[in-house]
Design a protein around this motif. Structure first.
Motif, PDB file in Angstrom:
ATOM      1  N   THR A 337     -35.688 -23.000   3.867  1.00  0.00           N
ATOM      2  CA  THR A 337     -34.436 -23.243   4.593  1.00  0.00           C
ATOM      3  C   THR A 337     -33.772 -21.914   4.928  1.00  0.00           C
ATOM      4  O   THR A 337     -33.586 -21.052   4.063  1.00  0.00           O
ATOM      5  CB  THR A 337     -33.478 -24.094   3.740  1.00  0.00           C
ATOM      6  N   VAL A 338     -33.418 -21.732   6.185  1.00  0.00           N
ATOM      7  CA  VAL A 338     -32.749 -20.513   6.649  1.00  0.00           C
ATOM      8  C   VAL A 338     -31.243 -20.757   6.636  1.00  0.00           C
ATOM      9  O   VAL A 338     -30.768 -21.779   7.142  1.00  0.00           O
ATOM     10  CB  VAL A 338     -33.208 -20.129   8.063  1.00  0.00           C
ATOM     11  N   LYS A 339     -30.503 -19.797   6.069  1.00  0.00           N
ATOM     12  CA  LYS A 339     -29.053 -19.977   5.993  1.00  0.00           C
ATOM     13  C   LYS A 339     -28.318 -18.682   6.318  1.00  0.00           C
ATOM     14  O   LYS A 339     -28.611 -17.632   5.744  1.00  0.00           O
ATOM     15  CB  LYS A 339     -28.645 -20.464   4.602  1.00  0.00           C
ATOM     16  N   PHE A 340     -27.387 -18.785   7.282  1.00  0.00           N
ATOM     17  CA  PHE A 340     -26.456 -17.704   7.581  1.00  0.00           C
ATOM     18  C   PHE A 340     -25.118 -18.119   6.978  1.00  0.00           C
ATOM     19  O   PHE A 340     -24.513 -19.120   7.407  1.00  0.00           O
ATOM     20  CB  PHE A 340     -26.307 -17.507   9.088  1.00  0.00           C
ATOM     21  N   ASP A 341     -24.652 -17.368   5.989  1.00  0.00           N
ATOM     22  CA  ASP A 341     -23.438 -17.737   5.274  1.00  0.00           C
ATOM     23  C   ASP A 341     -22.310 -16.766   5.636  1.00  0.00           C
ATOM     24  O   ASP A 341     -22.251 -15.653   5.134  1.00  0.00           O
ATOM     25  CB  ASP A 341     -23.700 -17.709   3.766  1.00  0.00           C
ATOM     26  N   LYS A 342     -21.430 -17.210   6.568  1.00  0.00           N
ATOM     27  CA  LYS A 342     -20.280 -16.403   6.999  1.00  0.00           C
ATOM     28  C   LYS A 342     -20.698 -14.974   7.360  1.00  0.00           C
ATOM     29  O   LYS A 342     -20.102 -13.979   6.907  1.00  0.00           O
ATOM     30  CB  LYS A 342     -19.203 -16.392   5.926  1.00  0.00           C
ATOM     31  N   VAL A 343     -21.702 -14.863   8.205  1.00  0.00           N
ATOM     32  CA  VAL A 343     -22.275 -13.571   8.574  1.00  0.00           C
ATOM     33  C   VAL A 343     -21.478 -12.922   9.699  1.00  0.00           C
ATOM     34  O   VAL A 343     -21.174 -13.553  10.711  1.00  0.00           O
ATOM     35  CB  VAL A 343     -23.748 -13.738   9.001  1.00  0.00           C
ATOM     36  N   THR A 344     -21.162 -11.642   9.509  1.00  0.00           N
ATOM     37  CA  THR A 344     -20.469 -10.849  10.521  1.00  0.00           C
ATOM     38  C   THR A 344     -21.260  -9.573  10.773  1.00  0.00           C
ATOM     39  O   THR A 344     -21.748  -8.938   9.829  1.00  0.00           O
ATOM     40  CB  THR A 344     -19.041 -10.483  10.063  1.00  0.00           C
ATOM     41  N   PHE A 345     -21.383  -9.217  12.054  1.00  0.00           N
ATOM     42  CA  PHE A 345     -22.077  -7.970  12.410  1.00  0.00           C
ATOM     43  C   PHE A 345     -21.420  -7.388  13.650  1.00  0.00           C
ATOM     44  O   PHE A 345     -20.995  -8.108  14.549  1.00  0.00           O
ATOM     45  CB  PHE A 345     -23.563  -8.214  12.674  1.00  0.00           C
ATOM     46  N   ALA A 346     -21.361  -6.024  13.706  1.00  0.00           N
ATOM     47  CA  ALA A 346     -20.728  -5.340  14.837  1.00  0.00           C
ATOM     48  C   ALA A 346     -21.525  -4.107  15.211  1.00  0.00           C
ATOM     49  O   ALA A 346     -22.155  -3.468  14.371  1.00  0.00           O
ATOM     50  CB  ALA A 346     -19.290  -4.947  14.494  1.00  0.00           C
ATOM     51  N   TYR A 347     -21.516  -3.783  16.511  1.00  0.00           N
ATOM     52  CA  TYR A 347     -22.084  -2.539  17.027  1.00  0.00           C
ATOM     53  C   TYR A 347     -20.929  -1.680  17.516  1.00  0.00           C
ATOM     54  O   TYR A 347     -20.174  -2.087  18.406  1.00  0.00           O
ATOM     55  CB  TYR A 347     -23.026  -2.802  18.202  1.00  0.00           C
ATOM     56  N   ASP A 348     -20.766  -0.472  16.934  1.00  0.00           N
ATOM     57  CA  ASP A 348     -19.700   0.442  17.371  1.00  0.00           C
ATOM     58  C   ASP A 348     -18.344  -0.246  17.453  1.00  0.00           C
ATOM     59  O   ASP A 348     -17.647  -0.202  18.469  1.00  0.00           O
ATOM     60  CB  ASP A 348     -20.054   1.051  18.737  1.00  0.00           C
ATOM     61  N   ASP A 349     -17.992  -0.920  16.384  1.00  0.00           N
ATOM     62  CA  ASP A 349     -16.696  -1.607  16.266  1.00  0.00           C
ATOM     63  C   ASP A 349     -16.548  -2.809  17.198  1.00  0.00           C
ATOM     64  O   ASP A 349     -15.464  -3.391  17.290  1.00  0.00           O
ATOM     65  CB  ASP A 349     -15.530  -0.634  16.521  1.00  0.00           C
ATOM     66  N   LYS A 350     -17.605  -3.162  17.904  1.00  0.00           N
ATOM     67  CA  LYS A 350     -17.564  -4.365  18.740  1.00  0.00           C
ATOM     68  C   LYS A 350     -18.264  -5.491  17.984  1.00  0.00           C
ATOM     69  O   LYS A 350     -19.460  -5.434  17.727  1.00  0.00           O
ATOM     70  CB  LYS A 350     -18.273  -4.116  20.069  1.00  0.00           C
TER      71      LYS A 350
END
Length: 573
Positions: A337-350
């Motif tokens: 089972t694949v799970k993304f749990d409240k994932v956040t990612f940014a490139y150069d503050d975007k």
């Protein structure tokens, strides 16, 4: 020079290997010194023997020892030379082999993003030139410099024993040859070397662009412009190299003049020192002739140090690559089972992904939709572990993908827009999915991918050469061969990164039908821009501004979502 020193202080490519292989480094430098020492000793004893023989000794025993020493040093020089070559090249090959393996591991760990961070010319320089430069760093700079320093100390001490005042003169001249001139050469060559490397990278980049876009140049009738453009860069590169060669000639000429000055002054000093004694007069020729073997060593040091600028960009570029750390691998989970749990990612503050939650049970098929730049590719990179989330966690079967990295190829298979097919046989290309697979297993995967009629029609069958990039076959056939690789890989999770984007509608429909048919027992994450074949998935997720703004089963969305209806309508035109 200071910049190179600073680079080496923070280096994790050169210095660690030197520390690991200190013994081999010492013996390589020592044997290089002994080669020059044996050559100098041979000339010293030969000069003494010639002078002593010219005095018509009454007994052969008087010159027997110099004769034996001449033979001994004559044999010792090539023996030391051979041993030095053997030890140094073996040492360098070991170092370069380890470095090359580490380089490929590092490049492989960032394969998904390296093209976005580096130009083609830089990538080619990295793979083709940088390790060769580092090989020359050892062979042409480090070994001659180490041997030159040992020789400098030895000669200074040797003359100091005989006459400390004349030792100061030798110390001064050798300092000019071994320290001042190399540093001036390094400073003078710095800009020229940087320009040469920049032009070399430009030539790589433009040559690659020209080859890949050759058809467009021909269709536009601008072949002459292409040749002129390449010729201009090559001409400028040749001019820069010629200037460097001219400088090298003048530098070596000055060194030869200094050696001549040293020879004349040594001859005068030896004459004053030994001429009044019949037994010591033989040392005049001995000391004078011993100078000449040193010249090659002096020139080698200068050449090596002046080339140090070449290594700056190579060391910088290598150190910009990530260090591949040995991660203790977690066992492959039975539950995928694949799970993304409240994932956040940014490139150069975007912010690209914003507190995303996503759960994909084992065997479920989903489609990720969204505009270009919405974050679909970022989700795939997060899943593969190529990048790490700023917040939250990505797991497979409850285990973090960072812990599963060494086993990722056994968990996740990727079928992208243009899987690369090599200029080899069909069997070899498909076996890329599992190099241990038997011919029968490869044939079964090819058949399952719907390619058996094609194979039967080929005179050489499975042993047909695919040509470079699979040029022998159509786009749909190439994707089916890539699908056969996926089947052979047997990973429980399959990522489809717009695998049919370049195909015509009918071929696209056929390929998608084949994919979902043969992968029905696996988890599928399908990234797509349009909705052809959307009925094959269990759920659809529409990504916008880092969040899912639309999700659900295709059949329900078709009936209840106006936005989904509009997307379906737009996809028909």
């Amino acid at each position: 020079m200071k910049k190179i020193q600073k680079l080496l202080q923070n280096d994790h490519w050169i210095m660690p290997f030197l520390r690991q292989q200190k013994s081999g480094l010492f013996w390589s430098i020592f044997l290089s010194f002994m080669t020059t020492f044996a050559a100098g000793a041979l000339m010293f004893v030969s000069g003494f023997l010639i002078s002593r023989s010219a005095q018509h000794p009454e007994n052969i025993l008087i010159i027997y020892v110099p004769i034996v020493l001449t033979r001994a040093f004559g044999i010792a020089r090539p023996v030391f030379r051979y041993a030095q070559r053997l030890v140094s090249h073996n040492w360098v090959l070991r170092i370069v082999s380890k470095t090359r393996r580490r380089l490929y591991e590092s490049v492989a760990s960032t394969a998904g993003s390296i093209r976005g961070r580096m130009q083609t010319g830089d990538i080619l320089s990295l793979l083709a030139d940088d390790l060769d430069r580092l090989q020359n760093l050892y062979l042409r700079t480090l070994f001659p410099l180490g041997a030159g320093i040992m020789l400098y100390i030895f000669v200074s001490i040797g003359f100091g024993v005989v006459n400390w005042q004349f030792m100061l003169w030798w110390f001064f001249i050798l300092a000019i040859i071994l320290i001042v001139i190399p540093l001036l050469s390094l400073k003078w060559n710095y800009n020229g070397v940087r320009r040469q490397k920049a032009l070399q990278n430009q030539l790589y980049t433009e040559a690659t662009d020209a080859i890949l876009g050759l058809q467009d140049w021909v269709l536009s009738g601008r072949q002459a412009d292409l040749v002129s453009r390449q010729g201009k860069v090559m001409s400028e590169l040749a001019d820069v190299k010629n200037k460097g060669m001219k400088f090298g000639w003048w530098r070596d000429f000055i060194i030869q003049m200094l050696v001549l000055l040293l020879t004349i002054t040594t001859l005068i000093w030896a004459g004053n020192q030994f001429a009044n004694d019949r037994d010591l007069v033989n040392y005049i020729a001995a000391f004078t002739l011993a100078i000449f073997p040193l010249v090659d060593s002096f020139v080698g040091v200068n050449q090596g140090v002046s080339e140090a600028s070449f290594y700056e960009d190579s060391i910088t570029r290598l150190n910009q690559l990530p260090v591949v750390k040995k991660i203790e691998s977690a066992p492959i989970p039975t539950n995928t089972t694949v799970k993304f749990d409240k994932v956040t990612f940014a490139y150069d503050d975007k912010t690209i992904i914003d507190h995303l939650d996503l759960t994909i049970p084992t065997g479920e098929k989903i489609a990720l939709l969204g505009r270009s730049g919405a974050g679909k590719t970022t989700i795939l990179k997060l899943l593969a572990g190529d990048i790490k989330p700023y917040q939250g966690e990505v797991t497979i079967g409850g285990q973090s993908v960072s812990q599963l990295q060494p086993k990722m190829s056994e968990l996740v298979a990727v079928l992208d827009q243009q899987a690369y097919l090599f200029d080899s046989t069909i069997l070899n290309n498909v076996r890329m999915g599992n190099i241990h697979a038997s011919d029968e297993a490869v044939a079964a995967a090819i058949k399952q991918a719907g390619l058996q009629p094609l194979i039967d029609a080929l005179p050489e069958g499975y042993h047909t050469q695919m040509r470079e990039a699979g040029a022998r076959f159509s786009g749909g056939e190439q994707q089916r061969f890539a699908l056969a690789r996926i089947l052979l890989q047997a990973a429980p999770i399959v990522v489809l990164d717009e695998p049919t984007v370049s195909l015509d509608p009918k071929t696209e429909h056929d390929v998608l039908t084949q994919i979902f048919s043969v992968l029905q027992d696996r988890t599928i994450i399908w990234v797509t821009h349009h909705l052809t074949g959307i009925e094959n998935v269990d759920k659809v997720y529409f990504l916008e501004a880092g969040k899912f703004v639309l999700s659900g089963k295709p059949s329900i969305l078709r009936d209840e979502s106006e936005r989904f209806k509009q997307l379906l309508l737009m996809d028909q035109y």
